[in-house]
Design an enzyme around this catalytic site. Structure first.
Site, mmCIF file in Angstrom:
data_model
loop_
_atom_site.group_PDB
_atom_site.id
_atom_site.type_symbol
_atom_site.label_atom_id
_atom_site.label_comp_id
_atom_site.label_asym_id
_atom_site.label_seq_id
_atom_site.Cartn_x
_atom_site.Cartn_y
_atom_site.Cartn_z
ATOM 1 N N ASP A 68 8.328 -9.976 4.358
ATOM 2 C CA ASP A 68 8.233 -9.705 2.899
ATOM 3 C C ASP A 68 9.977 -9.216 2.972
ATOM 4 O O ASP A 68 10.608 -8.731 3.937
ATOM 5 C CB ASP A 68 7.740 -8.809 2.546
ATOM 6 C CG ASP A 68 8.101 -7.679 3.197
ATOM 7 O OD1 ASP A 68 8.465 -6.835 4.005
ATOM 8 O OD2 ASP A 68 6.630 -6.583 2.053
ATOM 9 N N ASN A 137 -0.821 2.350 -2.098
ATOM 10 C CA ASN A 137 -2.472 1.733 -3.342
ATOM 11 C C ASN A 137 -2.910 0.495 -2.658
ATOM 12 O O ASN A 137 -3.563 0.349 -3.283
ATOM 13 C CB ASN A 137 -0.975 0.775 -4.705
ATOM 14 C CG ASN A 137 -0.428 -0.089 -3.949
ATOM 15 O OD1 ASN A 137 -0.225 -0.323 -2.579
ATOM 16 N ND2 ASN A 137 0.612 -0.961 -4.554
ATOM 17 N N HIS A 139 -1.217 -1.722 -0.586
ATOM 18 C CA HIS A 139 -0.915 -2.883 -0.162
ATOM 19 C C HIS A 139 -0.518 -3.783 0.701
ATOM 20 O O HIS A 139 -0.518 -2.485 2.122
ATOM 21 C CB HIS A 139 0.091 -3.274 -1.048
ATOM 22 C CG HIS A 139 1.254 -2.833 -0.894
ATOM 23 N ND1 HIS A 139 2.214 -2.416 -1.933
ATOM 24 C CD2 HIS A 139 2.277 -2.111 0.358
ATOM 25 C CE1 HIS A 139 3.555 -1.488 -1.772
ATOM 26 N NE2 HIS A 139 3.234 -1.492 0.120
ATOM 27 N N GLU A 144 0.355 -6.734 -3.893
ATOM 28 C CA GLU A 144 -0.619 -5.424 -4.454
ATOM 29 C C GLU A 144 -1.768 -5.937 -4.843
ATOM 30 O O GLU A 144 -2.446 -6.634 -4.806
ATOM 31 C CB GLU A 144 0.412 -5.355 -5.821
ATOM 32 C CG GLU A 144 2.269 -5.468 -5.464
ATOM 33 C CD GLU A 144 2.719 -3.924 -5.095
ATOM 34 O OE1 GLU A 144 2.016 -3.310 -4.577
ATOM 35 O OE2 GLU A 144 3.670 -3.866 -5.192
HETATM 36 C C1 F6R Z 1 7.325 -3.524 4.760
HETATM 37 C C2 F6R Z 1 6.001 -3.649 3.849
HETATM 38 C C3 F6R Z 1 5.125 -2.570 2.775
HETATM 39 C C4 F6R Z 1 5.545 -1.105 3.578
HETATM 40 C C5 F6R Z 1 4.222 -0.327 3.087
HETATM 41 C C6 F6R Z 1 4.350 0.996 3.758
HETATM 42 O O1 F6R Z 1 8.151 -4.245 5.181
HETATM 43 O O2 F6R Z 1 4.988 -5.152 4.102
HETATM 44 O O3 F6R Z 1 3.502 -3.040 2.532
HETATM 45 O O4 F6R Z 1 4.843 -0.896 4.737
HETATM 46 O O5 F6R Z 1 4.568 -0.380 1.322
HETATM 47 O O6 F6R Z 1 5.721 1.216 3.021
HETATM 48 P P1 F6R Z 1 6.806 2.645 4.340
HETATM 49 O O7 F6R Z 1 6.009 3.068 5.161
HETATM 50 O O8 F6R Z 1 7.653 3.252 3.362
HETATM 51 O O9 F6R Z 1 5.318 3.821 3.325
#
Ligand code: F6R
Length: 246
Positions: A68, A137, A139, A144
């Site tokens: 992403d 959450n 995701h 989401e």
């Molecule tokens: C990042 C992504 C997100 C993160 C997720 C966890 O490329 O796709 O899904 O993996 O938000 O983020 P952290 O590791 O910062 O807790």
């Protein structure tokens, strides 16, 4: 099939994850790796850089596709995921930069960018190993919680909780982009192998729901239970609620 590995702490989680990625590269030198940003994989990328510096890994034939990117951030912006990847991994290994793909958040035609990204992944022959972090959450990528699973790469609106969570990297919450381009759930599910990592207590609920809750777009990661080859590496803190249910 989902294999769950519980580690003592973050460091051990990173070492184990890096070993799996290294094994993939060793088995197939021209692997297509799907990569993630965020806090969780930082230590994994450090381990991979170490292995490269020690002469134990060669990235010269590797291709990467990231999950992403924020809409509206230039690649030079230190908050962009392109910058993150360069800074934490690509600048320190021998991967040709032109074979590292991150969706272009500054594209004039975002729909077109999404379609092209989906096509690119197909043309590359699909992702051999997809690394995933997990949102508190539930995701994955920026898919989401919602009422339906979005299949393909698409533009998405970030939930308020995600904007809040990610604001720690920005000067203020107002500076966090409100939309992003993300691989869809279908894109992620097509990866041949998936490696999901999570650490810390704030992921415990999402891990419990992913492993034991209903498979539902309200917890996007729960769909991974329908994938044939997923390895989950979590530290004890992230596994704490799931452990009660075992
Ligand atoms: C990042 C992504 C997100 C993160 C997720 C966890 O490329 O796709 O899904 O993996 O938000 O983020 P952290 O590791 O910062 O807790």
């Amino acid at each position: 099939m989902m294999k769950v590995i519980v580690t003592k702490n973050y460091e051990e989680m990173c070492q184990k994850a890096a070993r799996i990625i290294a094994a993939q590269i060793t088995l197939k030198e021209d692997s297509v790796l799907g990569l993630a940003t965020g806090s969780t994989p930082v230590g994994i990328y450090q381990e991979l850089v170490k292995k490269y510096e020690d002469g134990r890994l060669d990235f010269s034939e590797i291709v990467t596709v990231n999950l992403d990117e924020y809409v509206g951030l230039a690649p030079e912006n230190e908050q962009s995921y392109r910058w993150f990847m360069n800074h934490h991994l690509f600048d320190h290994i021998n991967i040709p930069k032109q074979y590292t793909y991150v969706p272009k958040g500054l594209s004039d035609d975002l729909e077109d960018e999404c379609d092209n990204y989906e096509l690119l992944i197909q043309q590359l022959g699909g992702v051999d190993l997809q690394l995933l972090g997990l949102g508190a959450n539930g995701h994955i990528g920026f898919n989401e919680p919602s009422s339906a699973f979005a299949a393909e790469t698409h533009v998405c609106t970030l939930s308020d909780s995600t904007i809040e969570a990610n604001s720690r990297f920005f000067a203020s919450k107002e500076e966090v982009p409100t939309s992003a381009i993300t691989m869809g759930i279908g894109t992620i599910m097509q990866a041949k192998k998936i490696l999901l990592v999570a650490n810390g207590e704030n992921k415990a609920k999402a891990i419990q729901q992913m492993l034991f809750g209903p498979v539902t777009p309200q917890c996007p990661a729960s769909i991974l239970r329908f994938h044939q080859d997923v390895t989950v590496i979590v530290d004890e803190a992230a596994f704490s609620l799931a452990a009660e249910q075992e």
